[in-house]
Write an enzyme that holds these catalytic residues in place. Structure first.
Site, PDB file in Angstrom:
ATOM      1  N   ARG A  69       0.796  -1.371   0.147  1.00 46.74           N
ATOM      2  CA  ARG A  69       0.047   0.008   0.057  1.00 46.74           C
ATOM      3  C   ARG A  69       1.043   1.165  -0.112  1.00 46.74           C
ATOM      4  NH1 ARG A  69      -3.437  -3.796   2.875  1.00 46.74           N
ATOM      5  NH2 ARG A  69      -2.194  -3.162   4.909  1.00 46.74           N
ATOM      6  N   GLU A 106       3.701 -10.249  15.426  1.00 53.19           N
ATOM      7  CA  GLU A 106       3.335 -10.259  16.769  1.00 53.19           C
ATOM      8  C   GLU A 106       3.806 -12.015  16.929  1.00 53.19           C
ATOM      9  OE1 GLU A 106      -1.103 -10.462  18.562  1.00 53.19           O
ATOM     10  OE2 GLU A 106      -0.870 -10.302  16.483  1.00 53.19           O
TER      11      GLU A 106
END
Lengths: 182, 224
Positions: A69, A106
């Site tokens: 993006r 994560e």
């Protein structure tokens, strides 16, 4: 620094065009979807204009955009301010010689790559992505640029998730965002 | 159709600069492929701007309301074109990247299949669309992009690529849609290539004529 706080009149239109998609990519995540912003030519143009107005005339020689993006906003900014555009990509996408920087997710790790020779010592760089969350990816991007001797002037994102404190991960480098989402 | 074939752009020095700004990387992603690397074009501000300007000049008065860019290198060109012509930009993505409701279109690779997705609601019935990618090889990805847009009732006006082969089959095989290309792929004259059936794979005219060796060699390759 945030244009949101500065209350530029264009910010409201930009913020209202960003769609929040609950539970993507997994439960509990409220995903900030910028594709709806791209469907509004005026709001999309305002987004790019806000960055261009900030960085034009600051001698930025390279805009580095983070896959994928960051590729939507970065090149348009680079073209307007007279800078080169450098894509920072996931592994094995760039065809030439690359340098790699690992970063923590994560769960697990990921990696960002940049072509050798794209950025030179002394280049003044802007890093662009659609959103900053924990700051891990932006941090890896800055390291890539600094490893080849560039000076990272600022990181620029459309959206910041301030609760995740990504701003604090940027080793003191300034961050500029247009909107915040809590 | 090639930009340089047209009266307005014939001999335009910008096309030569654009072509020369694209780096050829031999044997990526696999042996025999002469990869057309547009990242070097993006490092040349003038050539990059010229690339976008040539597309914008062509499409600005065609009533195009949507520019659809194919992930990921289509994202590097499409948004700037969209912004300049006042169109919206729609990313066409690999599976599971788009967060909202999507429609999917499968397409054939050399080995196996892949899939392109578009958000439902991004494009409306009757919109006039431009599809953009950096390069066209077999046309499989572009065909999938066209099908996605047509499934929601858009009219694909043209497909535009920076690089593409003069391949008659591709030119006629894009679901009948016209294809507009700025430059042809280049090879390297002196590259230490492995040979295919004893014939070197690096000669420029091999790229133009296509592979006529014993076993087929893809001289350009579409990867994202």
């Amino acid at each position: 620094m945030s244009a949101y706080r500065d209350k530029d009149p264009r910010i409201h239109g930009i913020q209202s065009r960003i769609r929040v998609v609950p539970n993507f990519p997994k439960s509990g995540i409220m995903f900030q979807d910028i594709t709806t912003l791209l469907l509004d030519p005026k709001a999309f143009k305002d987004t790019v204009d806000l960055f261009v107005e900030r960085y034009r005339g600051k001698n930025i020689s390279v805009v580095a955009g983070i896959e994928a993006r960051g590729f939507i906003f970065g090149p348009a900014i680079a073209l307007e301010i007279g800078a080169k555009f450098v894509p920072l990509r996931k592994p094995k996408k760039l065809p030439g010689k690359v340098i790699s920087e690992e970063y923590e997710l994560e769960y697990g790790r990921d990696c960002l790559e940049m072509h050798l020779g794209a950025v030179e010592p002394g280049d003044r760089a802007l890093v662009v992505d659609d959103l900053i969350a924990t700051g891990g990816t932006l941090c890896a991007a800055m390291k890539l640029l600094e490893r080849v001797g560039a000076d990272v002037v600022e990181c620029a994102c459309v959206i910041e998730l301030p609760d995740l404190k990504g701003r604090e991960q940027l080793n003191g480098k300034p961050l500029y965002v247009l909107v915040e989402s809590h | 159709m090639f930009a340089g074939d047209q009266n307005g752009l014939r001999g335009d020095p910008r096309l030569k600069e654009i072509s020369e700004a694209i780096r050829v990387v031999p044997h990526f992603p696999k042996p025999g492929i002469m990869f057309q690397d547009i990242t070097t074009l993006l490092l040349d501000h003038k050539a990059f701007k010229d690339t976008v300007d040539i597309f914008v000049d062509r499409y600005r008065d065609m009533g195009i309301s949507v520019v659809a860019g194919v992930e990921a290198r289509g994202f590097m060109f499409g948004p700037s074109i969209a912004l300049a012509i006042g169109a919206k930009f729609v990313p066409l993505r690999k599976p599971r990247k788009l967060p909202g409701e999507v429609i999917s279109e499968a397409y054939v690779l050399e080995y196996g299949t892949d899939c392109l997705e578009m958000h439902v609601g991004a494009v409306q019935l009757g919109e006039r669309a431009l599809v953009i990618d950096d390069l066209v090889a077999t046309g499989g990805t572009l065909s999938a992009a066209i099908r996605l847009l047509e499934r929601v009732g858009a009219q694909v006006v043209e497909c535009a690529c920076v690089v593409g082969l003069r391949d008659v089959k591709v030119q006629h095989g894009l679901n009948g849609k016209p294809l507009y290309i700025l430059v042809e792929p280049r090879g390297q004259i002196n590259c230490p290539a492995p040979s295919v059936n004893g014939v070197e794979t690096c000669r420029h005219d091999d790229l133009i004529l296509g592979a006529n060796f014993g076993s087929p060699v893809n001289t350009t390759s579409k990867s994202d």
